[in-house]
Design a protein around this motif. Structure first.
Motif, mmCIF file in Angstrom:
data_model
loop_
_atom_site.group_PDB
_atom_site.id
_atom_site.type_symbol
_atom_site.label_atom_id
_atom_site.label_comp_id
_atom_site.label_asym_id
_atom_site.label_seq_id
_atom_site.Cartn_x
_atom_site.Cartn_y
_atom_site.Cartn_z
ATOM 1 N N CYS A 161 33.411 33.752 43.619
ATOM 2 C CA CYS A 161 33.313 32.515 44.393
ATOM 3 C C CYS A 161 32.972 31.335 43.503
ATOM 4 N N ASN A 162 33.024 31.526 42.176
ATOM 5 C CA ASN A 162 32.729 30.449 41.230
ATOM 6 C C ASN A 162 33.595 30.649 39.998
ATOM 7 N N VAL A 163 34.678 29.911 39.923
ATOM 8 C CA VAL A 163 35.642 30.120 38.846
ATOM 9 C C VAL A 163 35.060 29.776 37.478
ATOM 10 N N ASP A 164 34.034 28.937 37.434
ATOM 11 C CA ASP A 164 33.426 28.586 36.143
ATOM 12 C C ASP A 164 32.647 29.765 35.561
ATOM 13 N N SER A 165 31.842 30.447 36.393
ATOM 14 C CA SER A 165 31.143 31.632 35.890
ATOM 15 C C SER A 165 32.141 32.753 35.610
ATOM 16 N N LEU A 166 33.212 32.822 36.391
ATOM 17 C CA LEU A 166 34.271 33.797 36.124
ATOM 18 C C LEU A 166 34.865 33.561 34.742
ATOM 19 N N ALA A 167 35.150 32.326 34.403
ATOM 20 C CA ALA A 167 35.728 32.012 33.095
ATOM 21 C C ALA A 167 34.775 32.424 31.969
ATOM 22 N N ARG A 168 33.472 32.160 32.136
ATOM 23 C CA ARG A 168 32.498 32.564 31.104
ATOM 24 C C ARG A 168 32.472 34.077 30.946
ATOM 25 N N ASP A 169 32.527 34.793 32.077
ATOM 26 C CA ASP A 169 32.481 36.253 32.000
ATOM 27 C C ASP A 169 33.746 36.815 31.354
ATOM 28 N N LEU A 170 34.898 36.242 31.654
ATOM 29 C CA LEU A 170 36.137 36.723 31.031
ATOM 30 C C LEU A 170 36.113 36.490 29.520
ATOM 31 N N ALA A 171 35.532 35.368 29.107
ATOM 32 C CA ALA A 171 35.442 35.088 27.672
ATOM 33 C C ALA A 171 34.567 36.106 26.956
ATOM 34 N N ALA A 172 33.610 36.685 27.682
ATOM 35 C CA ALA A 172 32.708 37.685 27.092
ATOM 36 C C ALA A 172 33.315 39.082 27.096
ATOM 37 N N MET A 173 34.533 39.212 27.626
ATOM 38 C CA MET A 173 35.215 40.508 27.657
ATOM 39 C C MET A 173 36.599 40.378 27.027
ATOM 40 N N PRO A 174 36.678 40.074 25.736
ATOM 41 C CA PRO A 174 37.975 39.796 25.101
ATOM 42 C C PRO A 174 38.912 40.990 25.048
ATOM 43 N N SER A 175 38.389 42.210 25.225
ATOM 44 C CA SER A 175 39.272 43.381 25.192
ATOM 45 C C SER A 175 40.094 43.524 26.463
ATOM 46 N N PHE A 176 39.705 42.765 27.514
ATOM 47 C CA PHE A 176 40.433 42.815 28.775
ATOM 48 C C PHE A 176 41.379 41.628 28.873
ATOM 49 N N ARG A 177 42.579 41.901 29.332
ATOM 50 C CA ARG A 177 43.556 40.837 29.546
ATOM 51 C C ARG A 177 43.712 40.610 31.045
ATOM 52 N N ALA A 178 43.592 39.352 31.461
ATOM 53 C CA ALA A 178 43.784 38.997 32.871
ATOM 54 C C ALA A 178 45.280 38.884 33.142
ATOM 55 N N HIS A 179 45.795 39.756 34.001
ATOM 56 C CA HIS A 179 47.229 39.796 34.263
ATOM 57 C C HIS A 179 47.624 38.967 35.481
ATOM 58 N N GLU A 180 46.906 39.158 36.581
ATOM 59 C CA GLU A 180 47.252 38.490 37.832
ATOM 60 C C GLU A 180 45.998 37.907 38.475
ATOM 61 N N ALA A 181 46.200 36.840 39.233
ATOM 62 C CA ALA A 181 45.094 36.220 39.965
ATOM 63 C C ALA A 181 45.625 35.695 41.291
ATOM 64 N N ARG A 182 44.697 35.552 42.237
ATOM 65 C CA ARG A 182 45.094 35.017 43.538
ATOM 66 C C ARG A 182 43.931 34.260 44.147
ATOM 67 N N LEU A 183 44.235 33.103 44.689
ATOM 68 C CA LEU A 183 43.258 32.302 45.420
ATOM 69 C C LEU A 183 43.240 32.745 46.874
ATOM 70 N N PHE A 184 42.042 32.966 47.403
ATOM 71 C CA PHE A 184 41.851 33.306 48.813
ATOM 72 C C PHE A 184 41.011 32.196 49.435
ATOM 73 N N ASP A 185 41.611 31.447 50.336
ATOM 74 C CA ASP A 185 40.925 30.268 50.860
ATOM 75 C C ASP A 185 39.996 30.646 52.013
ATOM 76 N N MET A 186 38.804 31.101 51.637
ATOM 77 C CA MET A 186 37.780 31.460 52.624
ATOM 78 C C MET A 186 37.208 30.239 53.326
ATOM 79 N N PHE A 187 37.287 29.068 52.681
ATOM 80 C CA PHE A 187 36.511 27.921 53.121
ATOM 81 C C PHE A 187 37.367 26.660 53.276
ATOM 82 N N PRO A 188 38.318 26.634 54.203
ATOM 83 C CA PRO A 188 39.087 25.410 54.436
ATOM 84 C C PRO A 188 38.167 24.224 54.731
#
Length: 380
Positions: A339-366
């Protein structure tokens, strides 16, 4: 969506109110894509998932203000006065119909709303949850236990007025702080769990348990996770920050070991009960276990032999310690719901052995700039 409260300046909680819904989605998609571009340059974005842009919230968190006999249900303005929002268009109709009944009950019992500035009064909040099967959980947040006998005595009248009531409880929040609820919860009804039917799984929601506020979009989120997990056919899956077991129970299957880790004991109890019910319908499911633990602090060497991990952390993300343990583990796949793409980006940077292949936005909060995004990771 048009909102009289917003147009009159009475409530400005919905930062995207007045923006065409397609533009809202585009804005969120651009925001999330930009945040992840540096850590996942080859990411494929699937089409955003959206539900109705109004009448979608399954939970109302209402500040009680005004005076005894003439209460408001809604929010406080900048001066600490109550703003009544019982006609807010964000709520499911099953919630909206409860508000006049609850206001009348509070007025008839002469329950004194809590005055933040004066630190006087009893009733602070009402928290109301509506299930897909038209059942209700109603929580009264009080400063002290003084008014519990009056609320208990009024239960038959409340149930008669709102026949869908499954659970009524009182939460005690004695602190003069801007926090929604306290640690003590007293259930006043025989039932303590609200069943939340999502896809083909029934999740048990207890008063303190977290559940996504948009049932339709949450169902799509779980379906997407199930699809990604099935595509990898893992023999073992760990669901960290599992809550009441939404992801874990959706990805359970024959021959697969599923383990859920959650800090809140009530949520774990609910997940265990839901797993038992699910097994009654599908006896061929593999082992499903849930444990009470802090996923951020305690998951480490236990990841040995785990094929796939699902994480759905709070806004702060999984943090460098857990990200580091995933990076050092033998885990091959991660499904990360954030629910926070900024913390997600920091966490992905800390896991360089993993490659992000697909992503999807789910609009929980119009009508707001909040987002939920899920990413599929494979170890390179």
């Amino acid at each position: 969506m048009q909102c009289d409260y917003f147009d009159r300046g009475r409530c400005r909680s919905c930062t995207f109110m007045g923006m065409p819904y397609a533009a809202q989605l585009a804005s969120k998609q651009e925001r999330c894509a930009a945040a992840l571009a540096g850590v996942a340059p080859a990411l494929t974005w699937l089409a955003a998932v959206a539900g109705p842009d109004s009448a979608f919230r399954n939970k109302a968190k209402l500040v009680i203000a005004g005076r005894a006999g003439a209460v408001t249900l809604g929010i406080l303005d900048h001066a600490g006065r109550g703003v009544d929002l019982r006609e807010c268009g964000l709520y499911e109709p099953g919630l909206t119909r409860t508000f006049p009944v609850l206001a009348d009950l509070i007025d008839s019992l002469r329950l004194e709303p809590y005055d933040v500035a004066a630190r006087r009064g009893q009733l602070k909040h009402l928290i109301v949850t509506h299930s897909p099967d038209d059942e209700l959980m109603i929580r009264f947040v009080l400063r002290t236990a003084h008014e519990i006998p009056r609320i208990r005595k009024a239960l038959p009248r409340l149930v008669e007025a709102l026949p869908g009531i499954a659970v009524v409880s009182v939460n005690l929040q004695p602190e003069p702080k801007a926090i929604l609820e306290g640690e003590t919860e007293l259930v006043l009804t025989e039932r303590s769990t609200l069943p939340m039917r999502v896809n083909d799984v029934v999740l048990g929601l207890r008063p303190n348990s977290f559940f996504q506020t948009n049932t339709a979009v949450a169902a799509a989120l779980y379906r997407q996770a199930r699809e990604w997990v099935e595509d990898r056919s893992p023999g073992s899956v760990w669901d960290l920050y599992c809550g009441v077991g939404g992801f874990a129970l959706h990805v359970a299957g024959p021959g697969r070991v599923v383990v859920g880790i959650e800090l809140a004991p009530d949520a774990v109890d609910s997940a265990v009960a839901s797993a038992s019910d699910l097994r009654g319908q599908h006896p061929d499911l593999g082992p499903i276990r849930f444990a009470t633990a802090d996923a951020t602090a305690q998951v480490g060497a236990d990841l040995a032999g785990v094929d796939l991990v699902i994480v759905n952390p709070p806004r702060r993300g999984i943090g460098p310690d857990l990200a580091g343990r995933l990076e050092e583990s033998d885990v091959r796949d991660v499904v990360y719901s954030s629910c926070n793409v900024d913390s997600l980006a920091r966490d992905l940077a800390a896991m360089p052995s993993f490659r992000a292949h697909e992503a999807r936005l789910f609009d929980m909060f119009p009508q707001s700039n909040h987002h939920e995004v899920m990413v599929r990771l494979h170890r390179t």
